[in-house]
Design a protein around this motif. Structure first.
Motif, PDB file in Angstrom:
ATOM      1  N   PHE A 266     -16.907  55.961  31.026  1.00  0.00           N
ATOM      2  CA  PHE A 266     -17.878  57.116  30.913  1.00  0.00           C
ATOM      3  C   PHE A 266     -17.067  58.266  31.517  1.00  0.00           C
ATOM      4  O   PHE A 266     -17.350  59.390  31.236  1.00  0.00           O
ATOM      5  N   TYR A 267     -16.200  58.084  32.355  1.00  0.00           N
ATOM      6  CA  TYR A 267     -15.210  59.293  33.082  1.00  0.00           C
ATOM      7  C   TYR A 267     -13.870  58.828  32.806  1.00  0.00           C
ATOM      8  O   TYR A 267     -13.369  57.661  32.623  1.00  0.00           O
ATOM      9  N   PHE A 268     -12.976  59.981  32.504  1.00  0.00           N
ATOM     10  CA  PHE A 268     -11.549  59.695  32.000  1.00  0.00           C
ATOM     11  C   PHE A 268     -10.919  60.981  32.691  1.00  0.00           C
ATOM     12  O   PHE A 268     -11.317  62.393  32.774  1.00  0.00           O
ATOM     13  N   PHE A 269      -9.661  60.780  33.212  1.00  0.00           N
ATOM     14  CA  PHE A 269      -8.690  61.773  33.646  1.00  0.00           C
ATOM     15  C   PHE A 269      -7.274  61.333  33.712  1.00  0.00           C
ATOM     16  O   PHE A 269      -7.171  60.205  33.680  1.00  0.00           O
ATOM     17  N   ARG A 270      -6.708  62.283  33.592  1.00  0.00           N
ATOM     18  CA  ARG A 270      -5.025  62.102  33.497  1.00  0.00           C
ATOM     19  C   ARG A 270      -4.383  63.714  34.126  1.00  0.00           C
ATOM     20  O   ARG A 270      -5.095  64.520  34.313  1.00  0.00           O
ATOM     21  N   ASN A 271      -3.078  63.547  34.059  1.00  0.00           N
ATOM     22  CA  ASN A 271      -2.430  64.644  34.441  1.00  0.00           C
ATOM     23  C   ASN A 271      -2.036  65.318  33.228  1.00  0.00           C
ATOM     24  O   ASN A 271      -1.747  64.599  32.104  1.00  0.00           O
ATOM     25  N   GLY A 279     -12.723  64.418  32.218  1.00  0.00           N
ATOM     26  CA  GLY A 279     -13.860  64.387  30.968  1.00  0.00           C
ATOM     27  C   GLY A 279     -14.878  63.533  31.552  1.00  0.00           C
ATOM     28  O   GLY A 279     -14.646  62.453  32.139  1.00  0.00           O
ATOM     29  N   GLY A 280     -15.934  63.522  30.803  1.00  0.00           N
ATOM     30  CA  GLY A 280     -17.014  62.522  30.768  1.00  0.00           C
ATOM     31  C   GLY A 280     -18.241  62.928  31.255  1.00  0.00           C
ATOM     32  O   GLY A 280     -18.496  64.167  31.418  1.00  0.00           O
ATOM     33  N   GLY A 281     -18.909  61.913  31.545  1.00  0.00           N
ATOM     34  CA  GLY A 281     -20.596  62.056  32.332  1.00  0.00           C
ATOM     35  C   GLY A 281     -21.568  62.301  31.547  1.00  0.00           C
ATOM     36  O   GLY A 281     -22.720  62.390  31.900  1.00  0.00           O
ATOM     37  N   ARG A 282     -21.270  61.869  30.150  1.00  0.00           N
ATOM     38  CA  ARG A 282     -22.274  61.644  29.173  1.00  0.00           C
ATOM     39  C   ARG A 282     -23.553  60.938  29.553  1.00  0.00           C
ATOM     40  O   ARG A 282     -24.561  61.121  29.494  1.00  0.00           O
ATOM     41  N   ASN A 283     -23.188  59.981  30.214  1.00  0.00           N
ATOM     42  CA  ASN A 283     -24.372  58.933  30.772  1.00  0.00           C
ATOM     43  C   ASN A 283     -25.203  59.616  31.761  1.00  0.00           C
ATOM     44  O   ASN A 283     -26.131  58.939  31.873  1.00  0.00           O
ATOM     45  N   LEU A 284     -25.278  60.839  32.287  1.00  0.00           N
ATOM     46  CA  LEU A 284     -26.111  61.505  33.097  1.00  0.00           C
ATOM     47  C   LEU A 284     -27.084  62.035  32.354  1.00  0.00           C
ATOM     48  O   LEU A 284     -28.081  62.423  32.796  1.00  0.00           O
ATOM     49  N   ASP A 285     -26.834  62.144  30.985  1.00  0.00           N
ATOM     50  CA  ASP A 285     -27.884  63.015  30.122  1.00  0.00           C
ATOM     51  C   ASP A 285     -27.772  62.470  28.637  1.00  0.00           C
ATOM     52  O   ASP A 285     -27.198  63.156  27.818  1.00  0.00           O
ATOM     53  N   LEU A 286     -27.670  61.260  28.445  1.00  0.00           N
ATOM     54  CA  LEU A 286     -27.444  60.703  27.115  1.00  0.00           C
ATOM     55  C   LEU A 286     -28.200  61.379  25.964  1.00  0.00           C
ATOM     56  O   LEU A 286     -27.592  61.805  25.019  1.00  0.00           O
ATOM     57  N   LYS A 287     -29.335  61.636  26.219  1.00  0.00           N
ATOM     58  CA  LYS A 287     -30.185  62.268  25.133  1.00  0.00           C
ATOM     59  C   LYS A 287     -29.668  63.766  24.991  1.00  0.00           C
ATOM     60  O   LYS A 287     -29.575  64.248  23.805  1.00  0.00           O
ATOM     61  N   GLY A 288     -29.526  64.529  25.991  1.00  0.00           N
ATOM     62  CA  GLY A 288     -28.959  65.934  25.830  1.00  0.00           C
ATOM     63  C   GLY A 288     -27.673  66.007  25.182  1.00  0.00           C
ATOM     64  O   GLY A 288     -27.339  66.921  24.725  1.00  0.00           O
TER      65      GLY A 288
END
Ligand code: FAD
Length: 373
Positions: A266-271, A279-288
């Motif tokens: 649900f979260y992803f990061f890179r250099n 990016g990510g965090g969709r699971n904080l507000d799946l409906k929205g």
């Protein structure tokens, strides 16, 4: 549209193959159609000035799924299916690299890392318990151990461990799409931007296409490469899923190098150089976040910044330079839909979060659905 005779004749008459959508799937479909049909008139129609979905908005991970993601897939899907999914993603990446070249897409095989936060103890133990078995099972794909415990220290805080794989890397997404366009320039494929398809009507031997501005024209075969936006044109199991991203300003002595996943993907990061893209965090507000509207929200952006401060860059000052979003196409299953929908209508959609891995292959499979002439 106030079109001249020349414009009508060149772009809107006698179209053999019309591709809707200029994301990675649309471009790959055009390329593979051209290989098989050297004389066909191939036109791509795109609603945005630039591609306006996911292909130029993504994180650029060349990845095939973390250990915990694979284990969670196995809970609800047959083993054989998941094996094929991983194999397809890994082979798909090789196809992309071979087609465009590592230098053109700035592919860097820096490895992939699944980072477990303090609250992920159970998930990490479960993953480590099954790691050897999964490695044995995936051996025929990678010919080497796929996952191992990572001993490197990236300077993270509030984490309890990391599992790594050497087989992941990252690319420069913008350069990948530009490299695709370069290929198409020499293949006489036209990309027409800023035109949104509103309706498709099946006629006897053609499809009539109506644009948002009411202009109509016909094409012999139409390929829907519209991913998250498909349901606006055809009823299929594809649901939009927005993903938000931020990128920092350059950070001195950045230790974080590679592709990092957290919280079961649900979260992803890179250099990217000496910046962090997160990016990510969709699971904080799946409906929205089930929306085709672009935009960022305070809820998710605040959480991304909190994780940056508390986990990823705990001892470093940073500033956010830019934020954006893209729209993925999800559905009840993880596999893409590559299908002939009627005599003259085809689709290659629902690429989920793995379009870099499988997009090229999906375009090839879509082009292959057509009977040889
Ligand atoms: C923030 C984010 C991060 C991601 N990170 C990764 C990653 O690291 N690795 C990875 O493998 N994948 C990642 N993905 C997923 C990946 O980007 C997608 O799977 C892939 O780009 C899908 O390609 P596509 O061509 O199917 O769709 P898209 O790129 O969305 O292309 C579809 C195109 O169709 C156009 N279109 C739609 N409807 C119409 C219409 N009616 N008329 C005209 N044009 C139309 C759209 O404007 C769009 O340009 C990420 C996605 C997002 C959003």
């Amino acid at each position: 549209m106030n079109l001249s005779y020349w414009e009508l004749d060149t772009y809107f008459r006698n179209i053999d193959f019309l591709i809707i959508g200029s994301g990675i799937v649309g471009l790959s479909t055009a390329y593979h159609l051209r290989l098989k049909h050297p004389k066909a008139k191939i036109i791509i129609i795109e609603k945005g000035r630039l591609p306006e979905g996911a292909s130029t908005k993504n994180a650029g991970f060349a990845c095939f799924g973390t250990l915990s993601e694979i284990l969670s897939y196995l809970e609800t899907n047959p083993k054989e299916e998941i094996y094929q999914l991983v194999e397809r993603r890994y082979r798909g990446l090789q196809n992309l690299r071979k087609l465009l070249g590592d230098a053109a897409i700035e592919f860097q095989e820096l490895g992939g890392y699944e980072v477990f936060r303090s609250e992920d103890q159970v998930l990490m133990e479960k993953s480590l318990d099954q790691m050897e078995e999964i490695n044995r099972w995936l051996f025929p794909i990678f010919n080497r151990e796929t996952f191992r415990k990572c001993e490197r220290n990236f300077g993270f805080k509030n984490t309890i461990g990391t599992i790594e794989t050497p087989f992941e890397g990252h690319i420069h997404t913008g350069k990948m799409m530009r490299a695709y366009l370069r290929l198409l320039n020499s293949s006489e494929v036209s990309v027409l931007n800023n035109l949104e398809v509103k309706n498709l009507t099946e006629l006897n031997s053609k499809i009539e296409v109506e644009l948002k501005n009411k202009f109509r024209f016909q094409a012999s075969k139409v390929f829907l490469c519209t991913n998250a936006f498909t349901s606006k044109l055809y009823d299929l199991d594809v649901v939009p899923a927005r993903a938000q991203v931020l990128v920092t300003k350059p950070i001195e002595n950045l230790k974080v190098k590679g592709c990092f996943h957290m919280d079961e993907g649900f979260y992803f990061f890179r250099n990217t150089g000496n910046r962090i893209l997160f990016g990510g965090g969709r699971n904080l507000d799946l409906k929205g976040e089930t929306t085709t509207e672009f935009g960022t929200t305070e809820l998710i952006q605040r959480q991304l910044e909190t994780y940056l401060r508390e986990i990823i860059l705990p001892n470093q000052d940073f500033e956010i330079e830019h934020r954006w979003s893209g729209i993925m196409g999800m559905g009840s299953q993880r596999n893409p839909i590559v299908r002939q929908l009627s005599e003259n209508l085809f689709c290659g959609v629902r690429l989920t979060g793995t379009g870099i891995a499988i997009g090229t292959m999906v375009g090839e499979e879509l082009a292959n659905l057509l009977e040889p002439v």
